[in-house]
Design a protein around this motif. Structure first.
Motif, PDB file in Angstrom:
ATOM      1  N   ILE A  14       6.323 -40.697  -0.938  1.00  0.00           N
ATOM      2  CA  ILE A  14       6.063 -40.355  -1.968  1.00  0.00           C
ATOM      3  C   ILE A  14       5.158 -38.969  -1.676  1.00  0.00           C
ATOM      4  O   ILE A  14       4.073 -38.862  -0.877  1.00  0.00           O
ATOM      5  N   LYS A  15       5.350 -37.623  -2.360  1.00  0.00           N
ATOM      6  CA  LYS A  15       4.507 -36.416  -1.989  1.00  0.00           C
ATOM      7  C   LYS A  15       3.608 -36.538  -3.417  1.00  0.00           C
ATOM      8  O   LYS A  15       3.963 -36.299  -4.269  1.00  0.00           O
ATOM      9  N   ARG A  16       2.346 -36.587  -2.999  1.00  0.00           N
ATOM     10  CA  ARG A  16       1.525 -36.691  -4.047  1.00  0.00           C
ATOM     11  C   ARG A  16       1.010 -35.439  -4.522  1.00  0.00           C
ATOM     12  O   ARG A  16       1.128 -34.360  -3.667  1.00  0.00           O
ATOM     13  N   ARG A  17       0.553 -35.332  -5.745  1.00  0.00           N
ATOM     14  CA  ARG A  17       0.183 -33.925  -6.250  1.00  0.00           C
ATOM     15  C   ARG A  17      -1.050 -33.319  -5.633  1.00  0.00           C
ATOM     16  O   ARG A  17      -1.876 -34.201  -5.429  1.00  0.00           O
ATOM     17  N   PRO A  18      -1.069 -32.058  -5.056  1.00  0.00           N
ATOM     18  CA  PRO A  18      -2.130 -31.615  -4.453  1.00  0.00           C
ATOM     19  C   PRO A  18      -3.205 -31.268  -5.605  1.00  0.00           C
ATOM     20  O   PRO A  18      -2.924 -30.870  -6.853  1.00  0.00           O
ATOM     21  N   CYS A  19      -4.492 -31.641  -5.039  1.00  0.00           N
ATOM     22  CA  CYS A  19      -5.545 -31.378  -5.995  1.00  0.00           C
ATOM     23  C   CYS A  19      -6.869 -31.237  -5.061  1.00  0.00           C
ATOM     24  O   CYS A  19      -6.883 -31.689  -3.995  1.00  0.00           O
ATOM     25  N   VAL A  27     -17.100 -42.471  -2.228  1.00  0.00           N
ATOM     26  CA  VAL A  27     -15.571 -42.681  -2.637  1.00  0.00           C
ATOM     27  C   VAL A  27     -15.272 -41.202  -2.637  1.00  0.00           C
ATOM     28  O   VAL A  27     -15.175 -40.748  -3.675  1.00  0.00           O
ATOM     29  N   PRO A  28     -14.323 -40.816  -1.831  1.00  0.00           N
ATOM     30  CA  PRO A  28     -13.639 -39.572  -2.044  1.00  0.00           C
ATOM     31  C   PRO A  28     -12.436 -40.047  -3.316  1.00  0.00           C
ATOM     32  O   PRO A  28     -11.674 -40.676  -2.842  1.00  0.00           O
ATOM     33  N   ILE A  29     -12.303 -38.936  -3.954  1.00  0.00           N
ATOM     34  CA  ILE A  29     -11.118 -38.968  -4.809  1.00  0.00           C
ATOM     35  C   ILE A  29     -10.414 -37.741  -5.080  1.00  0.00           C
ATOM     36  O   ILE A  29     -10.860 -36.344  -5.063  1.00  0.00           O
ATOM     37  N   GLY A  30      -9.144 -37.909  -4.907  1.00  0.00           N
ATOM     38  CA  GLY A  30      -8.367 -36.486  -4.798  1.00  0.00           C
ATOM     39  C   GLY A  30      -8.194 -35.978  -3.222  1.00  0.00           C
ATOM     40  O   GLY A  30      -8.398 -36.656  -2.501  1.00  0.00           O
ATOM     41  N   GLY A  31      -7.377 -34.970  -3.165  1.00  0.00           N
ATOM     42  CA  GLY A  31      -7.265 -34.348  -1.787  1.00  0.00           C
ATOM     43  C   GLY A  31      -6.538 -35.246  -1.107  1.00  0.00           C
ATOM     44  O   GLY A  31      -5.416 -35.802  -1.421  1.00  0.00           O
ATOM     45  N   CYS A 208      -7.784 -30.873 -10.665  1.00  0.00           N
ATOM     46  CA  CYS A 208      -8.923 -31.825 -10.382  1.00  0.00           C
ATOM     47  C   CYS A 208      -7.975 -32.980 -10.251  1.00  0.00           C
ATOM     48  O   CYS A 208      -7.152 -33.364 -10.751  1.00  0.00           O
ATOM     49  N   PRO A 209      -8.809 -34.205  -9.781  1.00  0.00           N
ATOM     50  CA  PRO A 209      -8.169 -35.510  -9.722  1.00  0.00           C
ATOM     51  C   PRO A 209      -7.941 -36.186 -10.885  1.00  0.00           C
ATOM     52  O   PRO A 209      -8.498 -35.766 -11.941  1.00  0.00           O
ATOM     53  N   LEU A 210      -6.942 -36.869 -10.995  1.00  0.00           N
ATOM     54  CA  LEU A 210      -6.567 -37.636 -12.022  1.00  0.00           C
ATOM     55  C   LEU A 210      -6.881 -39.181 -12.092  1.00  0.00           C
ATOM     56  O   LEU A 210      -6.187 -39.702 -11.049  1.00  0.00           O
TER      57      LEU A 210
END
Length: 379
Positions: A14-19, A27-31, A208-210
């Motif tokens: 799965i190609k994750r949405r870049p953010c 805890v890192p969220i996103g990226g 931004c992260p979701l």
């Protein structure tokens, strides 16, 4: 896994949405960070002892983040004792009383969840932003279809994806106006179609992260099905950087099912993944009972190990080729044990469970040692 298998399986990725990436505590969220799994306590937050115990249970289950409700000053004050007693970062859930967000930030919350529909006017939001900045908190803009702003409900004649996105973007504008960018957004509804479409639109509108979830999803069974459909659709499209499976059940169930959902999509790998057949008249042993026992016996394993438990030789050898370990039912009270995809030795049905538990524990220890060596080399 050899290169050929990796190439064959490339279509599964799965190609994750870049953010952009933010942090909730440590805890890192996103990226490029793993999708975080979170849950929420259901104990009265002011009951420090019970709340700490529940958070610690969630930590053991693998929760990356835990949200706690802060409806009053007693709850925000309790955070001063709760935060240092647990390892995971805590999100303070704030509704109606914006001052409790400020209190929670001062008490050690790593993130403030505020709802644009009930937090108040821009002046109040500005004060929350300043508190988040002062205490290095992130913010989650938590839009909910059940509590949208009155003017949006009037404009759109009720909850709809565009109304939810408009609500989120209006709040984002306030944060950006004050040069605050340490935020993530959720747009949840109990309706799967409404939720999925709102996230699709939002994903195109922000960087931004979701945080994703189906809110008020229901009981353990129905809520799991509903969440799996909605979250599965979003994750398949690459949408989602942190998630909660909202259930009317033990919060630990939310974390367990969250990881199972991510494992099924190859997005995270934690604990033992058991691949088992539904069983039929061909089974050489009681598959259902065996799987139930193994799930309990192997619940303590956190390393990613795959185990196939198949009742007969129709699909057993094929499934075993794809797993670290496997057992396929045969005849005369015995079956075949597979290691690294190959038939290795026979084992009696009677001794099979203990034998498999030992093999899985050994495999987990091997993976743990490899990981430790890798970390040592990196340092």
């Amino acid at each position: 896994m050899n290169q050929d298998k990796q190439n064959v399986r490339a279509w599964r990725r799965i190609k994750r949405r870049p953010c952009r990436q933010i942090y909730v505590g440590s805890v890192p969220i996103g990226g490029d960070a793993p999708i975080a799994v979170q849950s929420m306590t259901n104990t009265p937050t002011a009951n420090v002892k019970d709340t700490i115990k529940q958070i610690q249970d969630l930590e053991v289950a693998g929760a990356d983040i835990v949200r706690v409700s802060c409806p009053d000053e007693a709850s925000t004050e309790a955070l001063r004792k709760i935060v240092p007693a647990v390892s995971v970062p805590l999100i303070a859930d704030i509704h109606f009383h914006y001052k409790h967000a400020i209190e929670a930030a001062a008490a050690g919350a790593a993130c403030l969840r505020i709802n644009p529909g009930n937090i108040g006017n821009k002046a109040r939001v500005r004060e929350v932003i300043q508190a988040a900045r002062d205490y290095n908190c992130s913010i989650r803009i938590g839009v909910n279809a059940g509590s949208l702003e009155k003017h949006l409900l009037e404009k759109y004649k009720g909850p709809c994806p565009q109304a939810m996105v408009d609500s989120a973007l209006a709040h984002v504008a306030i944060l950006q106006e004050h040069d605050f960018h340490n935020y993530k957004i959720s747009v949840k509804a109990s309706d799967v179609f409404l939720t999925v479409e709102a996230y699709r639109q939002l994903a195109q509108a922000v960087d931004c992260p979701l945080h994703i979830g189906i809110t008020e999803a229901g009981s353990l069974r129905s809520g799991t099905v509903k969440s799996s459909i909605g979250l599965g659709l979003l994750l398949w499209e690459g949408i989602g950087d942190t998630l909660r499976v909202s259930l009317s059940s033990d919060p630990v169930d939310e974390v367990t099912i969250g990881f199972e959902l991510l494992k099924s999509l190859g997005l995270r790998h934690r604990g033992v993944t058991i691949i088992s057949c539904p069983s039929c008249a061909r089974q050489g042993f009681d598959v259902i009972e065996t799987v139930q026992i193994l799930e309990k016996r192997l619940a303590h394993i956190t390393e990613p190990v795959t185990l196939s438990i198949i009742g007969c030789v129709v699909n057993g050898p094929g499934e075993a080729r794809e797993t670290d370990l496997g057992f396929t039912g045969g005849g005369r009270g015995a079956g075949m044990v597979y290691i690294a995809g190959a038939a290795d030795h026979k084992m009696s049905n009677e001794d099979m469970i203990e034998h498999l538990v030992g093999l899985v524990e050994n495999k987990a220890a091997e993976l743990r040692a490899q990981n430790n060596r890798g970390e040592h080399a990196a340092n």
